[in-house]
Design a protein around this motif. Structure first.
Motif, PDB file in Angstrom:
ATOM      1  N   SER A 480     -19.037   0.814 -46.341  1.00 52.77           N
ATOM      2  CA  SER A 480     -17.617   1.171 -46.301  1.00 52.77           C
ATOM      3  C   SER A 480     -16.818   0.395 -47.343  1.00 52.77           C
ATOM      4  O   SER A 480     -15.607   0.274 -47.240  1.00 52.77           O
ATOM      5  CB  SER A 480     -17.056   0.893 -44.891  1.00 52.77           C
ATOM      6  N   ASP A 481     -17.492  -0.157 -48.337  1.00 55.66           N
ATOM      7  CA  ASP A 481     -16.853  -0.930 -49.405  1.00 55.66           C
ATOM      8  C   ASP A 481     -15.836  -0.051 -50.139  1.00 55.66           C
ATOM      9  O   ASP A 481     -16.142   1.074 -50.550  1.00 55.66           O
ATOM     10  CB  ASP A 481     -17.936  -1.415 -50.378  1.00 55.66           C
ATOM     11  N   GLN A 482     -14.622  -0.562 -50.341  1.00 52.19           N
ATOM     12  CA  GLN A 482     -13.578   0.195 -51.025  1.00 52.19           C
ATOM     13  C   GLN A 482     -13.910   0.441 -52.496  1.00 52.19           C
ATOM     14  O   GLN A 482     -13.305   1.284 -53.154  1.00 52.19           O
ATOM     15  CB  GLN A 482     -12.234  -0.560 -50.923  1.00 52.19           C
ATOM     16  N   LYS A 483     -14.896  -0.318 -53.006  1.00 54.22           N
ATOM     17  CA  LYS A 483     -15.274  -0.137 -54.410  1.00 54.22           C
ATOM     18  C   LYS A 483     -16.148   1.096 -54.616  1.00 54.22           C
ATOM     19  O   LYS A 483     -16.480   1.434 -55.760  1.00 54.22           O
ATOM     20  CB  LYS A 483     -16.016  -1.373 -54.919  1.00 54.22           C
ATOM     21  N   ASN A 484     -16.528   1.754 -53.545  1.00 53.74           N
ATOM     22  CA  ASN A 484     -17.437   2.903 -53.678  1.00 53.74           C
ATOM     23  C   ASN A 484     -16.869   3.978 -54.589  1.00 53.74           C
ATOM     24  O   ASN A 484     -17.587   4.579 -55.387  1.00 53.74           O
ATOM     25  CB  ASN A 484     -17.731   3.494 -52.299  1.00 53.74           C
ATOM     26  N   VAL A 485     -15.575   4.263 -54.432  1.00 56.61           N
ATOM     27  CA  VAL A 485     -14.953   5.305 -55.248  1.00 56.61           C
ATOM     28  C   VAL A 485     -14.990   4.909 -56.713  1.00 56.61           C
ATOM     29  O   VAL A 485     -15.295   5.720 -57.593  1.00 56.61           O
ATOM     30  CB  VAL A 485     -13.505   5.563 -54.794  1.00 56.61           C
ATOM     31  N   LYS A 486     -14.697   3.623 -56.995  1.00 56.04           N
ATOM     32  CA  LYS A 486     -14.705   3.178 -58.391  1.00 56.04           C
ATOM     33  C   LYS A 486     -16.118   3.192 -58.969  1.00 56.04           C
ATOM     34  O   LYS A 486     -16.324   3.439 -60.156  1.00 56.04           O
ATOM     35  CB  LYS A 486     -14.082   1.787 -58.485  1.00 56.04           C
ATOM     36  N   HIS A 487     -17.098   2.929 -58.124  1.00 58.25           N
ATOM     37  CA  HIS A 487     -18.478   2.967 -58.608  1.00 58.25           C
ATOM     38  C   HIS A 487     -18.850   4.361 -59.103  1.00 58.25           C
ATOM     39  O   HIS A 487     -19.530   4.510 -60.123  1.00 58.25           O
ATOM     40  CB  HIS A 487     -19.440   2.555 -57.496  1.00 58.25           C
ATOM     41  N   VAL A 488     -18.414   5.398 -58.386  1.00 59.94           N
ATOM     42  CA  VAL A 488     -18.754   6.744 -58.811  1.00 59.94           C
ATOM     43  C   VAL A 488     -18.031   7.104 -60.110  1.00 59.94           C
ATOM     44  O   VAL A 488     -18.542   7.871 -60.937  1.00 59.94           O
ATOM     45  CB  VAL A 488     -18.463   7.765 -57.677  1.00 59.94           C
ATOM     46  N   ILE A 489     -16.841   6.536 -60.329  1.00 59.51           N
ATOM     47  CA  ILE A 489     -16.123   6.764 -61.590  1.00 59.51           C
ATOM     48  C   ILE A 489     -16.889   6.121 -62.750  1.00 59.51           C
ATOM     49  O   ILE A 489     -17.087   6.731 -63.808  1.00 59.51           O
ATOM     50  CB  ILE A 489     -14.684   6.194 -61.516  1.00 59.51           C
ATOM     51  N   TYR A 490     -17.330   4.860 -62.550  1.00 62.58           N
ATOM     52  CA  TYR A 490     -18.114   4.195 -63.597  1.00 62.58           C
ATOM     53  C   TYR A 490     -19.375   5.010 -63.920  1.00 62.58           C
ATOM     54  O   TYR A 490     -19.757   5.164 -65.089  1.00 62.58           O
ATOM     55  CB  TYR A 490     -18.514   2.792 -63.142  1.00 62.58           C
TER      56      TYR A 490
END
Length: 594
Positions: A480-490
């Motif tokens: 549930s890490d909030q960075k998940n969305v940013k990871h998919v962008i990277y």
């Protein structure tokens, strides 16, 4: 209709010592040869050839044909004859497949390819690869099916076996037909038809005609479809080859159903079912029952529709392959028997002198040591196989899902509130696919998808699946890490960069442009299937992510409103406005600024 060319092309070699030309399997030949077999007057070499003929030509009793194949395998192993070992396993695979035992058929085909390779028999090796591809195709494993069809064609082009080559080309065309690449399928079928016609090989020619008819049927060109299929059925009926006729008759049923002539359509479907039942073709029985269920439902006869649908389910579920190996239990039984024998020996020698008793004790100790050593060896072997199985499971399923499956024997579907789903698609892939060799196309897709896999792994994304030239992965399925969305962008940025960097590279890879779409929202995740598991996700989030991809531009990443809201503090985006999306109304979209 899948072409059984691997059986027919082998048949040309199969009777090369008996006759100068052959066109198809012949039950009369099998009946005649069975008399010779029962007399038992052959030497080993003659018997190999006889068993091969019997296994191939026996079409009425598949279990009898299978017994001939097993005997051929056993005799070829004793003689160290890899050519006949290849042929024995090939016939075993063909019969197992017709009986619906797909896993055992696949195992036999791999052993057939291995034997042909050891014999340096290119034609046989290519034929076995084609049979392997057929099983993968039936199992809906499109990636492996394409790989092995290309491997078969490449191998057979280096051989002098034009019949086997035409068969492999026809089956590769059938895979393209099943995946709705109709133009490419038509090219393959026409090439196989030219080869069979040049060779004056009527069975192969008939299959090619029928498959061309199937393409036209799917394209809605019913007059041409009917012409080609009827011509194919006529040839195959004369040859007594009923396996393909069952499929072609169902295609004719579809054609007449589209014309609104339901009575004729039902006659064709009933004829297909009768043939399938007569020759015990489980897969074709299941298909015919399903077609009759659909036709009766369409004609307003729900009782008959339900009856045939129940029969379809019964035969569909019977096409399975079940294995159970109990080696450790057998070893324990052997050990107990050995111990009891030792006790009997000791009682019989009770009155003998001390020296004999000591010798007996040493014998017991030796036997026990051997048995314990054997048990330990089997334990280590089973442990190694378990490790391989666990590794294979991790290649198919996420680690958490694989662990749950091992512990509970099943996986419960779960709802996840926030998952970012990424879809990618190559531009003008279908157009390029019709212009280049299949081997080169598969090599290019493999290169790009391996690169995408590495990127997805680096950012903790879960690869879901590939569908043709489309790649799907997701972030946030297990954390549930909030960075998940940013990871998919990277990850999306790196995928675009990978494809752009390759556009003008001086290599033998076909280069594409790619477009990507991302949407964030809730999904349901779980596995489907009981035999070959597949991890997948469902929900409106997946559908919207797919729409984001289809409405993106080449070289761009298209974001939904929900994804944009979570990453706009770190990434620059370009607002595109509200765009109408099928079944979802107007949605706000944003281009990611690279």
């Amino acid at each position: 209709m899948r072409f059984q060319g691997r059986a027919y092309c082998i048949f040309l070699v199969l009777l090369c010592f008996i006759t100068h030309f052959v066109s198809a399997q012949d039950q009369k030949v099998a009946d005649s040869l069975a008399k010779i077999y029962r007399e038992g007057v052959q030497d080993d070499t003659d018997k190999l050839e006889l068993l091969r003929n019997l296994s191939f030509n026996e079409v009425k009793d598949l279990n009898l044909a299978l017994r001939y194949a097993e005997e051929l395998i056993s005799l070829a192993k004793r003689q160290g004859n890899y050519i006949y070992l290849y042929r024995g396993y090939l016939q075993k695979g063909n019969k197992k497949r017709l009986l619906g035992d797909l896993d055992e058929a696949l195992d036999a085909y791999f052993k057939s390819a291995e034997a042909a390779s050891k014999a340096n028999f290119l034609s046989g090796e290519g034929t076995a690869y084609g049979a392997i591809a057929d099983i993968y195709s039936i199992s809906n494993n499109q990636r492996n099916a394409s790989l092995y069809y290309n491997k078969a064609i490449s191998t057979l082009r280096r051989s002098k076996d034009s019949v086997a080559l035409a068969s492999a080309i026809s089956n590769a065309g059938d895979e393209l037909l099943n995946t709705k690449h109709y133009d490419s399928a038509l090219l393959y079928f026409k090439e196989s038809k030219r080869i069979f016609e040049k060779l004056n090989y009527p069975i192969g020619y008939a299959y090619s005609l029928g498959n061309i008819g199937m393409v036209y049927a799917n394209l809605g060109v019913n007059p041409l479809a009917e012409k080609y299929i009827n011509e194919a059925i006529g040839i195959l009926e004369n040859a007594g080859d009923y396996y393909p006729i069952c499929e072609y008759l169902l295609s004719m049923a579809d054609i007449y159903r589209d014309k609104g002539e339901d009575h004729i359509a039902l006659n064709y479907a009933h004829r297909s079912l009768e043939l399938a039942r007569q020759y015990r073709l489980k897969e074709q029985i299941s298909d015919a029952d399903l077609k009759l269920s659909e036709l009766y439902e369409q004609t307003g006869n729900p009782a008959e529709s339900f009856k045939y649908y129940k029969d379809h389910i019964v035969y569909r579920d019977s096409v399975n392959d079940i294995k159970s190996v109990q080696k450790m239990a057998d070893l324990r039984t052997d050990y107990e028997l050995a111990q009891k024998q030792v006790e009997v020996d000791l009682l019989n020698k009770k009155k003998q002198n001390q020296q004999i008793i000591v010798i007996s004790l040493f014998i017991i100790l030796g036997l026990t040591t051997v048995i314990l050593a054997t048990l330990f060896w089997y334990y280590k072997a089973i442990s190694r196989e378990k490790e391989k199985s666990e590794l294979l499971l991790l290649n198919i399923l996420p680690a958490e899902t694989a662990k749950e499956l091992e512990q509970n024997g099943k996986v419960e579907a779960v709802k996840i509130d926030q998952v970012s789903v990424l879809f990618s698609d190559f531009i003008e892939f279908s157009k390029l696919a019709a212009q280049v060799e299949p081997e080169q196309l598969v090599k290019s897709l493999d290169y790009y998808f391996k690169g995408f896999d590495e990127i997805a792994t680096r950012y903790g994304l879960e690869k879901i699946k590939t569908i043709g030239d489309s790649y799907m992965c997701a972030s946030g399925l297990h954390t549930s890490d909030q960075k998940n969305v940013k990871h998919v962008i990277y990850a999306a940025k790196e995928m675009i960069e990978l494809v752009d960097n390759e556009l003008n590279a001086p290599d033998d890879i076909i280069h594409f442009k790619v477009r990507i779409g991302i949407h964030t929202g809730p999904v349901v995740a779980g596995i489907v299937g009981t035999k070959k598991w597949q991890y997948d996700i469902w929900g409106d989030t997946v559908n919207i992510a797919s729409r984001m991809e289809s409405m993106s531009n080449p070289g761009r990443v298209n974001l939904s409103e929900t994804t944009y809201q979570q990453i706009n503090d770190e990434f620059s985006c370009e607002y595109r406005g509200e765009i109408e999306v099928k079944n979802h109304g107007a949605l706000k979209m944003y281009f990611l600024v690279q």
